[in-house]
Every structure is written in structure tokens, then in C-alpha cells.
Scaffold this motif. Structure first.
Motif, mmCIF file in Angstrom:
data_model
loop_
_atom_site.group_PDB
_atom_site.id
_atom_site.type_symbol
_atom_site.label_atom_id
_atom_site.label_comp_id
_atom_site.label_asym_id
_atom_site.label_seq_id
_atom_site.Cartn_x
_atom_site.Cartn_y
_atom_site.Cartn_z
ATOM 1 N N PRO A 57 0.317 -1.309 -0.020
ATOM 2 C CA PRO A 57 -0.245 0.268 -0.222
ATOM 3 C C PRO A 57 0.718 1.391 -0.170
ATOM 4 C CG PRO A 57 -0.729 -1.757 2.199
ATOM 5 C CD PRO A 57 0.742 -1.832 1.142
ATOM 6 N N ARG A 64 -3.023 -2.144 -4.010
ATOM 7 C CA ARG A 64 -3.639 -2.947 -2.791
ATOM 8 C C ARG A 64 -4.697 -1.700 -2.035
ATOM 9 N NH1 ARG A 64 -1.429 -7.640 1.218
ATOM 10 N NH2 ARG A 64 -3.581 -7.165 1.080
ATOM 11 N N ALA A 65 -3.655 -0.064 -2.593
ATOM 12 C CA ALA A 65 -3.740 1.205 -1.655
ATOM 13 C C ALA A 65 -3.385 1.985 -1.927
ATOM 14 C CB ALA A 65 -4.200 1.538 -0.198
ATOM 15 N N VAL A 393 -5.651 -2.989 6.129
ATOM 16 C CA VAL A 393 -5.998 -2.584 4.541
ATOM 17 C C VAL A 393 -5.863 -3.778 3.726
ATOM 18 C CG1 VAL A 393 -4.061 -1.560 3.243
ATOM 19 C CG2 VAL A 393 -3.962 -0.552 4.878
ATOM 20 N N ASP A 394 -6.639 -3.370 2.691
ATOM 21 C CA ASP A 394 -6.577 -3.972 1.519
ATOM 22 C C ASP A 394 -7.301 -5.548 2.329
ATOM 23 O OD1 ASP A 394 -7.531 -5.057 -0.880
ATOM 24 O OD2 ASP A 394 -5.218 -5.935 -1.117
#
Lengths: 551, 134
Positions: A57, A64-65, A393-394
């Protein structure tokens, strides 16, 4: 590992034949023709290289972000699209929403404002204040943001053809509040190409429209550095019937056109690309929507880095706002929409949205009431705070199905962009009617599937009930038009008309030449020239776009 | 009416509203059912729509609007149609039109208002039945 894959492939074959094969089951495919397998395994992701294709990320390619800590650092901005009637009513609605925990504003303007007509124009009759708030001059904008400190808020404005004028008004309101423009956070849509294809609030032809856009890029890069100068929109294409793949592909094609225009106007790509933002439509198909956003992040990073040679990582970063799908709402059994909106909102969050608007359950029938808009805001808050999806995250990353679908979507989107490149880019493809035709085909196919019952729409083509007429819907005061016209008359007697005339003359001269249009537009706005007066000057110099329609 | 003559339909978008997914889908469906369909495109004034109806010699006009401006635009269109001697054209409305507004619109001579979720077959049948009675 290779041995493992071979073994898994063998085992999958065995399972397909001996186990699954003994059962009857549905065959599924996406709206864009990809067959969805009954089961995904590591075999489906074996060609994906984690470090190159997925990564971390906040780092290229951002699959992923866009940000490393994502919702652990900052939740998305909760930003309901709203505005109706007069500036006063809209100001009240904004204060209500902020009091309820909304964290940003999103301004809906009425159609005359979006097309650059004052409320007293003959074509404005019946439309004033209906689908958004009516803005005729800076005076209305002052009222809309009365008591709202612009340095503590971020504001998104859905405005396209006259985006420069509404932005100028916002800057003038900030100045009156004593706030420097370098402190302002927000977004203007400023995406004209999709107005030509699906949304319809165009004014000027392509050339001058692109000039207005690049003038805004340039002006803001110097004076309003935190402003998102364009919010390139797939939302409306999806509403018009585009598939998820078409939504991203056509939006990226438009974006490529804008980036090219900026470069052609002499700007450095890294000077404006970091301020590009997006708005997309989060629709019903849960996993497809999540994969769509992951694919879009990865592909945009590649386009910016490889195609345009951008070197600032912020230029590679795909940051998006999304609204749940208005076209997925049903007028029948409207409370069912609460459920649809919740799933779509969840998909948007799992897809990594930076900013989110959730539709209200009554929006297939009318503009939302206070109660219905609060419920859709609460939906976001429940997802943010109660169900644990923001704790890492994700969380969908690594799912065999999601990663495989992300890759397939990226490939399909890339194919479409190639096709549009071959046609000469988005503007040329629009002129040829290609994008419009593709979207119409998808819309018609969808309609046939709904009518044949192949697609189930609960409460609409299945599970119907007899129901009473909906009650308690919001109705916009029919007097709004008359109120605005009265305010306009008063404005025109109270202001310094000589100052207005000289400001409009200065604007005309700039429009006829090549200098940046923002400074004379700001001067005209501050002199209380009306939106219609400013647009009329530009109409006379630039001409008007002639829409065409093929069915 | 003469069975051999194909039904001619004008699909029209009055006002400033750019939402024409529904209008286009309906136009396609009517065409696929054998009718002759003319689509005005978006952002048409009442005058432009009535002129198109006259020039194209249509049997029916479908007005699609989602912006809420029907309260002004529909009466104006009906008034112009009567002025031009086109009062016998079958006029139907569609889009986002609150139920509360429907009785008033029907009094103007609009035969029916169709809302979201209507199937194109319902509309095709309605047009065929109502034109054969006329």
C-alpha cells in the motif's frame, strides 16, 4: 512451488470431474463476457508476481491502496451529494449533515447553473432549484457557505462546463472569510468529455473547453495547490449503462486526453497530474467492484509512469471518490434500497475509496429527505466503526478470485484503451460516436436481461407486492424560480454595473487571446457579474457545442 | 388506423435534463418491435419537440424527463400541440414523475405516465392498443 502448482492443477481437474462434475450448477459470467469459474485456486494467480503486480500500500503500482496506512490512518471522507432549492435551504442541509457526522461537502447544482443560464433565462423555466441548488452569482455562493469555515472543510462541486466560474466564486467566498486560497481543499468535476457522451451539461465546443480545463490546471498549480482540479468521471457512464470495464476504460481514455491537453498547453505532467482525482460508480456486483478499483489503481500508475513518464509518485496515485449506483435503486419497495446501498458502500470501502457518497433509499422517486440521507450516512458510519473491515489494509488482497478478477479486468480495460487510441483518442472516439454506441449497447442488453428475467431485480421483476403510493417524499418548493428571479433583479440594481461591464469586457479580450482565463473570471465574479453573463461572453467568443444523438 | 402503416413514434427529451438512457433504450425497443422511431436528442425546447412531431408526422410522442421540470414543460408542449392542430397525437410521459403530479398531467391530455421499472412490452402494448382505438 512449480511441483505444487502441477499437483494443484491435477487435483483441480480431478475435483472438476469427479466431484463438482457430479452436480448440476449454474454457469456465471460477468456483464463484459468473462466466464466466472465455480472455484478459484492458486492456479489462477500463478502468473501474478506479488512484488511487481500487487506490492505494498502506498507504493507503485498501488494495487492494494494509495496510502500506506489507509483507514487505519484516516477514514474516507463521508460526502453526501446534496443541494436543492435556494442557497438558504442548501446551507441548512449542509449544516444538518455536518452535525450528523458528515466530513466533507458535495455540492449539487441545478441544471441551469450547470449549463450556464441564469434563473431568469427562458430555458431555465421549470428547472430552477430542482436537481440541485440554484447559483446565479457570488451572492448565492456566499449564502451556501455561510457559517461554514472553508479552511476546515473539503468541498466537492459537481460542475463541468462552467467549472472555472464556480471555482472562482468559491475562491472569492474564501477571500471574504479571510482564508488564503493555498489553504483550500476540494474538487471541481471539470470533466467535459463525459458531458458530450452521457451527461449532457455541455456548453462550449471541445477546443475551448479543453482550454478552460488546462487554464484551471495552471492557475491552481500556482495559487490553489491543494485543490483537485479535475474529477474525471466514470459514474455517469455507468449510470448510462456502461459495464464496470467500460466505466474504467472510457474514463481513463478521457483522462489520457486531458493529460495530453495539459502537456500540449506547455505544462509539466508532474505539475498537474498529482491533482487529478476520480469519481466512479459502485454498483451491485460486490467482488467485481472491489476488483475494479484494484485494477484501476494498478493500471493508472502504469499509464502515468510508462506512457507519460511521470516521475512524481503522487502522479501515479489513483485517488477516488465514489457514489453508490443511483440506477440500481428501485422505485418499487424502496426500503430494499437500504440493503443495496449498504452492500455497495461496503464494496467501495473494500475497494479502497478516499471519499464516498451513499445514495438514499428514496432516490428512485425524489431527492432524499433529511431522514433518508441520515440513514445512508449512518450506513457509512456503521461500516467504518462497527464491522471491522477498516482494521487492516486491503483485506481482500490475496483472494484467488479477487486477484484473478483484478488481472482480467486490467487486461480488458487495456484492450479498450488500445481501441480508443487507434480511433485517435477519446475526443475523436466521441466524435465518431464509438463510446456512446458501446454504452448504449450495454444498456440495451441489460434492459433485455431484466425484462426476460435473466437478471433478477428483487421487488421489481421478481418478488413484487402490491404497495401503496410512497409517502413523505421531498418536494422542491415551486417558488424557487420566482425567488431567484427576484434576487437577480435586486442584485442588478445594487451592484456597480460599470464595474461589471468592464470586467466582462476584460474577460472577452482574454477569451479572444491566449492568456489564462481564471484571473478575468475571478474579477468578473467579484464584481457580481452573473453566471449567465459570464457564460454568454464565452459563448459569443467560443461558440456552442452541438449535441448529436444516434440510436 | 391502417394496419399496413407502421406506427411512427417521436421519443423526446424536453428541458435541460441529460439523462437519456431510458429514452434510448425505449427507442431501441420500439424500433425492434417494428415501429418507426425518431429520437430528438437531449435539451429540446417544447417548440422544437412540437415542430419535430409536425414534420415527422408521428402518431405518438413519448416525453422523457427526470429533472422535475415536467410541471412547466409538459403543459407547454400540450398547449403548442393543440395550437398546431396536433391535439389527437397520443402523448405519453416517462421518467421520474411523482404520483401526486400524475392526475394534473392526465387532465392536460397526456394519456399515461410510466415510471421506473416499466417493461418495454407494457409500453408497446399500450401504444398499439390505444392507437388502434383512435
Amino acid at each position: 512451488m512449480e511441483e505444487d502448482i502441477e499437483k494443484i492443477q491435477e487435483e483441480t481437474k480431478r475435483w472438476n470431474k469427479d466431484c463438482l462434475g457430479k452436480h448440476t450448477f449454474r454457469k456465471c459470467e460477468t456483464d463484459w463476457g468473462l466466464e466466472i469459474k465455480p472455484l478459484y485456486t492458486v492456479d489462477d494467480t500463478k502468473d501474478i508476481n506479488y512484488l511487481e503486480d500487487i506490492g505494498f500500500p502506498g507504493e507503485y503500482p498501488f494495487t492494494r491502496a494509495p496510502h500506506p496506512s489507509m483507514y487505519l490512518g484516516k477514514l474516507w471522507t463521508m460526502r453526501q451529494y446534496s443541494g436543492y432549492g435556494t442557497a438558504d435551504e442548501t446551507n441548512k442541509r449542509y449544516k444538518y449533515l455536518l452535525q450528523q457526522g458528515q466530513t466533507g461537502l458535495s455540492v449539487a447544482f441545478d441544471l441551469p447553473t450547470q449549463i450556464g443560464y441564469d434563473s431568469d433565462h427562458s430555458l431555465s423555466q421549470g428547472e430552477v432549484g430542482k436537481v440541485g441548488v440554484a447559483v446565479d452569482s457570488l451572492a448565492d455562493m456566499e449564502t451556501i457557505f455561510n457559517g461554514l469555515p472553508l479552511d476546515k472543510l473539503s468541498t466537492s462541486m459537481t460542475i463541468n462546463a462552467p467549472a472555472a466560474i464556480l471555482l472562482a466564486m468559491y475562491l472569492a467566498v474564501a477571500e471574504k472569510q479571510g482564508i488564503g486560497t493555498e489553504k483550500l481543499n476540494g474538487t471541481i468535476q471539470n470533466d467535459i468529455l463525459k458531458e458530450y457522451t452521457v451527461r449532457g451539461t455541455y456548453i462550449f465546443p471541445v477546443g475551448p473547453s479543453l482550454r478552460l480545463i488546462t487554464d484551471i490546471f495552471e492557475y491552481c498549480s500556482k495559487h490553489v495547490p491543494k485543490w483537485n482540479t479535475i474529477n474525471i468521471a466514470g459514474y455517469h457512464m455507468r449510470e448510462a449503462g456502461a459495464t464496470a470495464v467500460q466505466e474504467i476504460a472510457f474514463t481513463f481514455a478521457d483522462a489520457i486526453e486531458y493529460v495530453n491537453a495539459g502537456i500540449k498547453a506547455g505544462l509539466r505532467v508532474d505539475d498537474f497530474a498529482p491533482r487529478i482525482s476520480w469519481i466512479f460508480n459502485t454498483h451491485n456486483n460486490f467482488f467485481e467492484e472491489i476488483a475494479k478499483y484494484r485494477a484501476a489503481r494498478r493500471l493508472w500508475a502504469k499509464i502515468m509512469k510508462k506512457r507519460f513518464g511521470a516521475s512524481d509518485p503522487r502522479s501515479w496515485m489513483f485517488r477516488f471518490h465514489t457514489q453508490t449506483a443511483g440506477s440500481a435503486l428501485t422505485a418499487q419497495q424502496p426500503l430494499n434500497n437500504v440493503v443495496r446501498v449498504a452492500f455497495q458502500t461496503l464494496a467501495a470501502v473494500l475497494g479502497g475509496a478516499q471519499s464516498l457518497a451513499s445514495c438514499s433509499f428514496d432516490e428512485a422517486l425524489a431527492l432524499p429527505t433529511e431522514e433518508s440521507v441520515r440513514l445512508s450516512l449512518r450506513t457509512q458510519q456503521i461500516i467504518a466503526h462497527e464491522i471491522g473491515v477498516t482494521d487492516t489494509v486491503d483485506p481482500m488482497g490475496g483472494s484467488f478470485y479477487i486477484e484473478s478478477l483484478t488481472k482480467k479486468m486490467e487486461e480488458k480495460i487495456t484492450d479498450y484503451i488500445k481501441r480508443i487510441d487507434e480511433l485517435g483518442g477519446a475526443a475523436a472516439a466521441i466524435e465518431k460516436g464509438y463510446i456512446q454506441q458501446e454504452i448504449q449497447e450495454s444498456a440495451y442488453r441489460y434492459q433485455k436481461e431484466v425484462e426476460s428475467g435473466k437478471k433478477v431485480v428483487v421487488g421489481m421483476n421478481s418478488y413484487q407486492v402490491e404497495e401503496p403510493l410512497p409517502k413523505g417524499l421531498l418536494k422542491v418548493d415551486t417558488e424557487v424560480g420566482a425567488i431567484q428571479i427576484k434576487k437577480l433583479k435586486e442584485l442588478k440594481t445594487a451592484r456597480d454595473n460599470q464595474k461589471v461591464q468592464s470586467a466582462l469586457l476584460a474577460l472577452r479580450k482574454t477569451a479572444e487571446g491566449y492568456a489564462n482565463l481564471m484571473p478575468p473570471i475571478i474579477e468578473a465574479v467579484k464584481a457580481y457579474a452573473t453566471l449567465g453573463e459570464i457564460c454568454d461572453v464565452l459563448r459569443e467568443v467560443f461558440g456552442e457545442y452541438e449535441g448529436t444523438s444516434v440510436i | 388506423m391502417n394496419q399496413d402503416k407502421r406506427i411512427r413514434v417521436l421519443v423526446a427529451k424536453p428541458g435541460l435534463d441529460g439523462h437519456d438512457r431510458g429514452a434510448k433504450v425505449i427507442a431501441r425497443a420500439l424500433r425492434d418491435s417494428g415501429m418507426e422511431v425518431i429520437y430528438t436528442g437531449i435539451r429540446q425546447t417544447p417548440e422544437q419537440i412540437v415542430d419535430a412531431a409536425l414534420q415527422e408526422d408521428v402518431d405518438t410522442i413519448l416525453l422523457s424527463i427526470l429533472s422535475g421540470a415536467h410541471g412547466f414543460l409538459f403543459p407547454r408542449i400540450m398547449e403548442l400541440l393543440k395550437e398546431k392542430g396536433l391535439g389527437d397525437i397520443l402523448v405519453l410521459g416517462g421518467g421520474i414523475i411523482p404520483e401526486d403530479d400524475v392526475p394534473e398531467l392526465k387532465e392536460l391530455g397526456i394519456s399515461e405516465i410510466f415510471g421506473p421499472g416499466m417493461s418495454s412490452q407494457t409500453l408497446i402494448n399500450y401504444i398499439r392498443e390505444n392507437l388502434s382505438q383512435g
